[in-house]
Design a protein around this motif. Structure first.
Motif, PDB file in Angstrom:
ATOM      1  N   LEU A   1       0.851  -1.188   0.000  1.00  0.00           N
ATOM      2  CA  LEU A   1       0.000   0.000   0.000  1.00  0.00           C
ATOM      3  C   LEU A   1       0.885   1.235   0.000  1.00  0.00           C
ATOM      4  CD1 LEU A   1      -2.686   1.586   0.374  1.00  0.00           C
ATOM      5  CD2 LEU A   1      -2.415   1.229   2.841  1.00  0.00           C
ATOM      6  N   VAL A   2       0.604   2.156  -0.925  1.00  0.00           N
ATOM      7  CA  VAL A   2       1.264   3.456  -0.946  1.00  0.00           C
ATOM      8  C   VAL A   2       0.216   4.502  -0.585  1.00  0.00           C
ATOM      9  CG1 VAL A   2       2.467   5.170  -2.341  1.00  0.00           C
ATOM     10  CG2 VAL A   2       2.947   2.736  -2.678  1.00  0.00           C
ATOM     11  N   VAL A   3       0.418   5.168   0.550  1.00  0.00           N
ATOM     12  CA  VAL A   3      -0.515   6.185   1.013  1.00  0.00           C
ATOM     13  C   VAL A   3      -0.065   7.543   0.493  1.00  0.00           C
ATOM     14  CG1 VAL A   3      -1.526   7.297   3.034  1.00  0.00           C
ATOM     15  CG2 VAL A   3      -1.069   4.840   3.063  1.00  0.00           C
ATOM     16  N   ASN A   4      -0.963   8.234  -0.170  1.00  0.00           N
ATOM     17  CA  ASN A   4      -0.652   9.517  -0.790  1.00  0.00           C
ATOM     18  C   ASN A   4      -0.946  10.671   0.169  1.00  0.00           C
ATOM     19  OD1 ASN A   4      -0.069  11.348  -3.069  1.00  0.00           O
ATOM     20  ND2 ASN A   4      -2.268  11.775  -3.001  1.00  0.00           N
ATOM     21  N   LYS A   5       0.068  11.472   0.475  1.00  0.00           N
ATOM     22  CA  LYS A   5      -0.076  12.672   1.316  1.00  0.00           C
ATOM     23  C   LYS A   5      -0.818  12.322   2.614  1.00  0.00           C
ATOM     24  CE  LYS A   5       0.190  15.783  -2.643  1.00  0.00           C
ATOM     25  NZ  LYS A   5      -0.480  16.822  -3.439  1.00  0.00           N
ATOM     26  N   ASP A   6      -1.999  12.924   2.840  1.00  0.00           N
ATOM     27  CA  ASP A   6      -2.712  12.662   4.095  1.00  0.00           C
ATOM     28  C   ASP A   6      -3.596  11.428   4.029  1.00  0.00           C
ATOM     29  OD1 ASP A   6      -4.829  13.476   2.540  1.00  0.00           O
ATOM     30  OD2 ASP A   6      -5.470  15.120   3.854  1.00  0.00           O
ATOM     31  N   GLY A   7      -3.591  10.723   2.897  1.00  0.00           N
ATOM     32  CA  GLY A   7      -4.317   9.472   2.770  1.00  0.00           C
ATOM     33  C   GLY A   7      -5.794   9.586   2.481  1.00  0.00           C
ATOM     34  N   THR A   8      -6.308  10.787   2.320  1.00  0.00           N
ATOM     35  CA  THR A   8      -7.741  10.934   2.076  1.00  0.00           C
ATOM     36  C   THR A   8      -8.126  10.609   0.638  1.00  0.00           C
ATOM     37  OG1 THR A   8      -7.435  13.299   1.660  1.00  0.00           O
ATOM     38  CG2 THR A   8      -8.067  12.638   3.901  1.00  0.00           C
ATOM     39  N   ALA A   9      -7.156  10.573  -0.284  1.00  0.00           N
ATOM     40  CA  ALA A   9      -7.457  10.304  -1.691  1.00  0.00           C
ATOM     41  C   ALA A   9      -6.215   9.799  -2.401  1.00  0.00           C
ATOM     42  CB  ALA A   9      -7.964  11.574  -2.379  1.00  0.00           C
ATOM     43  N   ASP A  10      -6.443   9.122  -3.548  1.00  0.00           N
ATOM     44  CA  ASP A  10      -5.359   8.768  -4.472  1.00  0.00           C
ATOM     45  C   ASP A  10      -4.309   7.870  -3.828  1.00  0.00           C
ATOM     46  OD1 ASP A  10      -4.055   8.694  -6.873  1.00  0.00           O
ATOM     47  OD2 ASP A  10      -3.005  10.597  -6.597  1.00  0.00           O
ATOM     48  N   ASN A  11      -4.780   6.838  -3.114  1.00  0.00           N
ATOM     49  CA  ASN A  11      -3.868   5.839  -2.540  1.00  0.00           C
ATOM     50  C   ASN A  11      -3.808   4.625  -3.465  1.00  0.00           C
ATOM     51  OD1 ASN A  11      -3.639   7.297   0.128  1.00  0.00           O
ATOM     52  ND2 ASN A  11      -5.836   6.890   0.074  1.00  0.00           N
ATOM     53  N   GLN A  12      -2.652   3.955  -3.498  1.00  0.00           N
ATOM     54  CA  GLN A  12      -2.467   2.838  -4.425  1.00  0.00           C
ATOM     55  C   GLN A  12      -2.228   1.531  -3.666  1.00  0.00           C
ATOM     56  OE1 GLN A  12      -0.128   5.725  -5.191  1.00  0.00           O
ATOM     57  NE2 GLN A  12      -2.035   6.547  -6.027  1.00  0.00           N
ATOM     58  N   TYR A  13      -3.169   0.599  -3.817  1.00  0.00           N
ATOM     59  CA  TYR A  13      -3.026  -0.753  -3.296  1.00  0.00           C
ATOM     60  C   TYR A  13      -2.596  -1.661  -4.450  1.00  0.00           C
ATOM     61  CZ  TYR A  13      -4.572  -1.982   1.482  1.00  0.00           C
ATOM     62  OH  TYR A  13      -4.653  -2.217   2.836  1.00  0.00           O
ATOM     63  N   THR A  14      -1.505  -2.391  -4.283  1.00  0.00           N
ATOM     64  CA  THR A  14      -1.078  -3.387  -5.265  1.00  0.00           C
ATOM     65  C   THR A  14      -1.181  -4.762  -4.627  1.00  0.00           C
ATOM     66  OG1 THR A  14       0.451  -1.839  -6.329  1.00  0.00           O
ATOM     67  CG2 THR A  14       0.814  -4.189  -6.727  1.00  0.00           C
ATOM     68  N   PHE A  15      -1.921  -5.660  -5.280  1.00  0.00           N
ATOM     69  CA  PHE A  15      -2.099  -7.009  -4.776  1.00  0.00           C
ATOM     70  C   PHE A  15      -1.542  -8.011  -5.788  1.00  0.00           C
ATOM     71  CE2 PHE A  15      -5.533  -4.716  -2.590  1.00  0.00           C
ATOM     72  CZ  PHE A  15      -5.325  -5.130  -1.276  1.00  0.00           C
ATOM     73  N   ASN A  16      -0.760  -8.969  -5.296  1.00  0.00           N
ATOM     74  CA  ASN A  16      -0.261 -10.060  -6.113  1.00  0.00           C
ATOM     75  C   ASN A  16      -1.019 -11.334  -5.751  1.00  0.00           C
ATOM     76  OD1 ASN A  16       1.915  -8.433  -7.245  1.00  0.00           O
ATOM     77  ND2 ASN A  16       2.862  -8.608  -5.216  1.00  0.00           N
ATOM     78  N   VAL A  17      -1.834 -11.821  -6.677  1.00  0.00           N
ATOM     79  CA  VAL A  17      -2.564 -13.066  -6.491  1.00  0.00           C
ATOM     80  C   VAL A  17      -1.647 -14.178  -6.983  1.00  0.00           C
ATOM     81  CG1 VAL A  17      -4.662 -14.353  -7.050  1.00  0.00           C
ATOM     82  CG2 VAL A  17      -4.748 -11.855  -6.827  1.00  0.00           C
ATOM     83  N   ASN A  18      -1.024 -14.906  -6.046  1.00  0.00           N
ATOM     84  CA  ASN A  18       0.076 -15.805  -6.373  1.00  0.00           C
ATOM     85  C   ASN A  18      -0.407 -17.202  -6.742  1.00  0.00           C
ATOM     86  OD1 ASN A  18       2.234 -13.897  -5.844  1.00  0.00           O
ATOM     87  ND2 ASN A  18       1.620 -14.060  -3.697  1.00  0.00           N
ATOM     88  N   SER A  19      -1.270 -17.245  -7.773  1.00  0.00           N
ATOM     89  CA  SER A  19      -1.633 -18.517  -8.378  1.00  0.00           C
ATOM     90  C   SER A  19      -0.610 -18.780  -9.482  1.00  0.00           C
ATOM     91  CB  SER A  19      -3.066 -18.459  -8.915  1.00  0.00           C
ATOM     92  OG  SER A  19      -3.240 -17.349  -9.767  1.00  0.00           O
ATOM     93  N   SER A  20      -0.945 -19.574 -10.461  1.00  0.00           N
ATOM     94  CA  SER A  20       0.016 -19.886 -11.513  1.00  0.00           C
ATOM     95  C   SER A  20      -0.588 -19.549 -12.878  1.00  0.00           C
ATOM     96  CB  SER A  20       0.404 -21.365 -11.463  1.00  0.00           C
ATOM     97  OG  SER A  20       1.343 -21.674 -12.465  1.00  0.00           O
TER      98      SER A  20
END
Length: 522
Positions: free
Chosen positions: A466-485
């Motif tokens: 998770l990358v929290v942008n500034k004060d976190g009220t908007a525009d935050n980026q969650y990256t998820f890796n679904v580790n199937s094949s």
């Protein structure tokens, strides 16, 4: 009821359904969050919607009873499969369930016909969670909520409720998305005394706003299903529904008529705003559905704004994914809201803002209270519905957001030159740490449905950051890796509220997916 069996529905409808081959890798040991068999004890109402293997809409609502020791002692459900067009009511004779300490579990409900409904679930708390169908009879997900059996009476429904329904409509076998939001009043004696609704129907072409609901009726079943499971029926505005009472402030709805199929819920209103000055503060919203203009695919919008109490909006930020085209909206102009003075007491309002690249976005909402509402996206060509919640005070950071989460994602993996679209539903649990590196570690289950594909993967390892942008009220980026094949990486734009809830929409061109995260509270 008309028979609808069109796999083309897949592209348009998966985001209405309240979300790649190979096996999952071995997950790490679950964190000790404190859930046990006893955490699932009592009577629970559940709701799922999705698609059957032919691509037709299917939805179910119902109730089950768990004993706190791994045994299901009974249950009941209503199912609407539009492949056949015939709603059914099914009794469950029993079943079983298991729970890990992180709140992940599995549940089987056995019917008298020896068939079984198999579910994976992720508990947010002992009173609620997310659920995913895993028997491959349908691709669907939803929620479950602890019921109050003492409220299984006509008299318990004696209030005014904001409601939201999502699904499909059809006219002469033409399938289209539909969303309906509104408010209705019940008198506790079986009468619906009135209300108001807004309908956005793809078979009509334009939203139909603020139509009064004429007096009608509702009734708890008298055959034991009412007192035993909270089931009843109601009709309003020309449509018929089965309902299941959660408690006097909340009930689930399933449409059962010749106009199509939809499902949703109704929430008791508590002092909804009656003028602009009573709607103030910061809010986050989420709406998923479909567009019938341009590329005619799935759409999802998430955002936040601050209402000034005088009809103006500021700090508007949003992310819109229209069939894989992601647009980040900021510096919006003409941002305003209005509490409907022509229907005082209904909780109805509208808000709008304009983005220089993609035009004007318009929404209708019905307030549950001054901090919660159901919202309908009425932007040109959009048919979408979802929640609106108070954001509360920031700032948000990795330190303040760290914890254990249950989640549900629902959407479409989009077609490319080598593959057809896949409707997808995910449910799982993860721990978010305050690490600046890999801060997500958990496990999920998911299903994928295509024109000739039906995949089920369970116990898949989930990592990310998770990358929290500034004060976190908007525009935050969650990256998820679904580790199937192979591993699938999904990028979300995330908006947080102070009550531990987050709304998400994908920023990828390869999928249009919405998500809801909730902080766990064992």
């Amino acid at each position: 009821m008309n028979k609808i069996s069109s796999c083309a529905v897949l592209i348009f409808l998966a985001l209405f359904l309240a979300a790649c081959g190979g096996g999952g890798s071995t997950p790490p040991p679950p964190p000790s969050t404190g859930f046990t068999l006893a955490s699932l004890k009592g009577q629970y109402a559940f709701s799922l919607s999705g698609l059957d293997p032919s691509g037709a809409y299917i939805a179910r609502i119902g109730s089950f009873i768990s004993d706190g020791n791994g045994i299901i002692t009974g249950g009941l459900e209503d199912v609407l499969p539009l492949a056949t067009g015939q709603p059914t009511t099914t009794s469950f004779s029993g079943g079983s369930y298991s729970i890990q300490s992180n709140g992940r579990g599995s549940l089987t409900l056995n019917s008298a016909s020896n068939s079984a409904l198999q579910l994976a679930f992720d508990m947010q708390s002992p009173s609620s969670g997310f659920v995913l169908e895993t028997d491959k009879n349908a691709e669907g997900s939803g929620t479950f909520t602890l019921q109050t059996p003492a409220n299984f009476t006509n008299g318990s429904l004696s209030s005014q409720y904001a409601f939201s329904l999502m699904g499909i409509s059809f006219t002469n076998n033409t399938v289209a998305p539909i969303s309906i939001v509104g408010e209705l009043a019940t008198d506790g004696n079986g009468a619906i005394t009135g209300g108001l609704l807004d309908t956005n129907d793809g078979n009509v072409g334009e939203p139909v706003p603020a139509v009064p609901i004429p007096p009608s009726s509702y009734s708890i079943d008298s055959n034991g299903n009412g007192s035993g499971f909270g089931r009843g029926t109601m009709s309003f505005a020309g449509r018929s529904y089965a309902f299941y009472i959660v408690d006097s402030s909340h009930f689930l709805l399933l449409e059962e008529d010749a106009l199509g199929g939809s499902s949703g819920e109704a929430l008791q209103q508590s002092a909804p705003p009656t003028q602009n000055s009573q709607f103030a503060g910061s809010f986050i919203f989420l709406a998923g559905g479909a567009s019938f203009l341009g590329t005619q695919g799935p759409v999802a919008t998430v955002g936040r704004f601050t209402a000034d109490g005088n009809g103006g909006l500021s700090a508007v930020t949003a992310d819109d994914n229209n069939n894989g085209r992601h647009v980040h909206i900021q510096n919006a102009t003409a941002a305003t809201y209005t509490i409907d003075a022509n229907h005082t007491g209904s909780g109805r309002g509208t808000f709008t803002f304009t983005n220089s690249g993609t035009g004007t976005y318009t929404f209708t909402f019905y307030a549950v209270s001054s901090t919660e509402a159901v919202v309908q996206n009425t932007s040109k060509g959009y048919i979408a519905t979802g929640p609106l919640n108070s954001q509360g005070a920031g700032p948000f950071s990795l330190e303040t957001l760290a914890g254990d989460y249950a989640f549900n994602w629902s959407g479409v993996q989009l077609a490319d030159s080598t593959a057809v679209p896949l409707a997808e539903e995910y449910a799982g649990q993860y721990t978010l740490t305050n690490s600046s590196g890999t801060s997500v570690n958990g496990t999920l289950d998911y299903t994928q449905l295509g024109l000739s594909t039906f995949n089920l993967l369970t116990g898949v390892n989930l990592t990310g950051s998770l990358v929290v942008n500034k004060d976190g009220t908007a525009d935050n980026q969650y990256t998820f890796n679904v580790n199937s094949s192979p591993t699938t990486t999904i990028h979300f734009q995330a908006y947080f509220s102070s009550n531990g809830t987050a709304f998400l929409v994908t920023a990828d061109s390869s999928r249009t997916t919405t998500g809801v995260l909730k902080l766990q509270a064992p």
